[in-house]
Design a protein around this motif. Structure first.
Motif, PDB file in Angstrom:
ATOM      1  N   LYS A 124       0.868  -1.084  -0.007  1.00 47.05           N
ATOM      2  CA  LYS A 124       0.120   0.022   0.116  1.00 47.05           C
ATOM      3  C   LYS A 124       0.951   1.375   0.079  1.00 47.05           C
ATOM      4  O   LYS A 124       1.982   1.222   0.603  1.00 47.05           O
ATOM      5  CB  LYS A 124      -1.040   0.006   1.256  1.00 47.05           C
ATOM      6  CG  LYS A 124      -1.839   0.998   1.279  1.00 47.05           C
ATOM      7  CD  LYS A 124      -2.937   0.645   2.539  1.00 47.05           C
ATOM      8  CE  LYS A 124      -3.854   1.777   2.841  1.00 47.05           C
ATOM      9  NZ  LYS A 124      -4.651   2.581   1.683  1.00 47.05           N
ATOM     10  N   GLU A 164      -6.124   0.499 -12.738  1.00 46.66           N
ATOM     11  CA  GLU A 164      -7.415  -0.384 -12.114  1.00 46.66           C
ATOM     12  C   GLU A 164      -6.942  -1.500 -11.398  1.00 46.66           C
ATOM     13  O   GLU A 164      -7.417  -1.862 -10.401  1.00 46.66           O
ATOM     14  CB  GLU A 164      -8.134  -0.468 -13.233  1.00 46.66           C
ATOM     15  CG  GLU A 164      -8.931   0.742 -13.812  1.00 46.66           C
ATOM     16  CD  GLU A 164      -9.805   1.675 -12.856  1.00 46.66           C
ATOM     17  OE1 GLU A 164     -10.417   1.069 -12.191  1.00 46.66           O
ATOM     18  OE2 GLU A 164      -9.559   2.847 -12.595  1.00 46.66           O
ATOM     19  N   LYS A 167      -5.485  -0.830  -7.882  1.00 41.36           N
ATOM     20  CA  LYS A 167      -6.048  -0.272  -7.067  1.00 41.36           C
ATOM     21  C   LYS A 167      -6.405  -1.004  -5.617  1.00 41.36           C
ATOM     22  O   LYS A 167      -6.178  -0.415  -4.297  1.00 41.36           O
ATOM     23  CB  LYS A 167      -7.470   0.318  -7.352  1.00 41.36           C
ATOM     24  CG  LYS A 167      -7.293   1.693  -8.042  1.00 41.36           C
ATOM     25  CD  LYS A 167      -8.544   2.250  -8.461  1.00 41.36           C
ATOM     26  CE  LYS A 167      -8.350   3.748  -9.214  1.00 41.36           C
ATOM     27  NZ  LYS A 167      -9.777   3.965 -10.082  1.00 41.36           N
ATOM     28  N   PRO A 168      -6.970  -2.136  -5.960  1.00 43.21           N
ATOM     29  CA  PRO A 168      -7.072  -2.916  -4.539  1.00 43.21           C
ATOM     30  C   PRO A 168      -5.805  -3.138  -3.396  1.00 43.21           C
ATOM     31  O   PRO A 168      -6.097  -3.493  -2.449  1.00 43.21           O
ATOM     32  CB  PRO A 168      -7.579  -4.446  -5.054  1.00 43.21           C
ATOM     33  CG  PRO A 168      -8.082  -3.954  -6.452  1.00 43.21           C
ATOM     34  CD  PRO A 168      -7.434  -2.804  -6.918  1.00 43.21           C
ATOM     35  N   LYS A 169      -4.655  -3.125  -4.022  1.00 40.97           N
ATOM     36  CA  LYS A 169      -3.236  -3.193  -3.375  1.00 40.97           C
ATOM     37  C   LYS A 169      -2.962  -1.812  -3.084  1.00 40.97           C
ATOM     38  O   LYS A 169      -2.032  -1.743  -1.998  1.00 40.97           O
ATOM     39  CB  LYS A 169      -2.323  -3.812  -4.117  1.00 40.97           C
ATOM     40  CG  LYS A 169      -2.349  -5.418  -4.400  1.00 40.97           C
ATOM     41  CD  LYS A 169      -1.049  -5.962  -4.873  1.00 40.97           C
ATOM     42  CE  LYS A 169       0.014  -5.945  -3.663  1.00 40.97           C
ATOM     43  NZ  LYS A 169       1.537  -6.394  -4.074  1.00 40.97           N
TER      44      LYS A 169
END
Ligand code: NAP
Length: 225
Positions: A124, A164, A167-169
């Motif tokens: 992150k 895209e 993004k989750p990471k």
């Protein structure tokens, strides 16, 4: 250093043997970052951990991942700077497809390969910067170096997809244009200095906040795709 930029950490710069990559590596090392300088041929870049890395060679990228994992444990930022410009004077109607194929291999597929390979070492707040070019802008059609310009347009598309996908990471992915800079690629008549070009490249790492992702930037200002 602006609010939200990285204040330290480990950064890998590809194509650090000369030009903008070398300048970006030097700049980061001077500011206290741990810099891994990826070069095809052995080189000495003061203050950096020089790493043999041919971004167009899958085995070389795999070996680089193993090195970074063993020696540094993690990666905070990746600068996909390495590129080639091998267009001759041909316009797009005479462009040899082999020229385009080789250019895409280094300028488009390699940054994707590098992101796929190194994202697992990033967490992150991590940053990936794809060094693109105004020549890749669809909004301002370029009539020079068609293979190079096509490869940079495609790199911009890769940037949006990676943004895209990561993004989750919490990993930010942006494309930057350094402007027209005096390097082997840019030529002696280019108006911009290495320092100006490197500042534009490093803005998403040194200045932008972690939520700035999926954009195309020059000198920290958003530009059209
Ligand atoms: N200069 C400009 O005006 C300008 C404008 C817009 C965008 N850009 C972009 O800025 C970036 C840097 O450009 P530059 O002007 O510094 O170019 P440059 O002076 O030609 O340097 C290119 C660098 O990429 C490396 N490279 C090429 N293929 C490689 C590979 N397969 N694996 C590893 N390294 C490889 C070269 O290594 P070797 O020494 O081994 O050949 C060299 O270090 C590029 O992405 C370029 O497209 C430049």
């Amino acid at each position: 250093m602006g609010a939200g930029g990285l204040v330290g950490g480990t950064v890998l710069v590809t194509g650090a043997s000369r030009g903008l990559g070398r300048e970006a590596a030097r700049w980061l090392a001077e500011r206290g970052f741990t810099v891994i300088a990826g070069t095809r041929a052995p080189a000495l870049i003061p203050g950096t951990d020089v790493l043999a890395l041919d971004v167009a060679d899958e085995a070389s990228v795999r070996a680089a991942v193993a090195h970074v994992k063993a020696r540094h444990g993690r990666l905070d930022a990746l600068v996909n700077n390495a590129a080639i410009q091998i267009d001759g004077t041909d316009g797009v109607l005479d462009l040899p497809l082999e020229t385009l194929r080789r250019t895409l291999e280094t300028n488009t597929l390699a940054p994707l390969r590098m992101a796929q390979a190194f994202a697992p070492l990033m967490g992150k707040g991590g940053r990936i910067v794809n060094v693109s070019s105004g020549g890749g802008q669809l909004s301002t059609p370029a009539a020079w170096a068609p293979a190079y310009c096509i490869s940079k347009t495609a790199l911009n598309a890769v940037t949006v997809q990676l943004s895209e996908g990561l993004k989750p990471k919490g990993i930010a992915v942006n494309a930057v244009c350094p402007g027209w800079v005096r390097t082997d690629m840019g030529g002696a008549e280019a108006p911009r200095s290495l320092e100006e070009g490197a500042a534009s490249i490093l803005w998403p790492i040194l200045e932008a906040g972690p939520d700035v992702t999926g954009g195309f930037w020059r000198d920290g200002k958003r530009i059209e795709w």
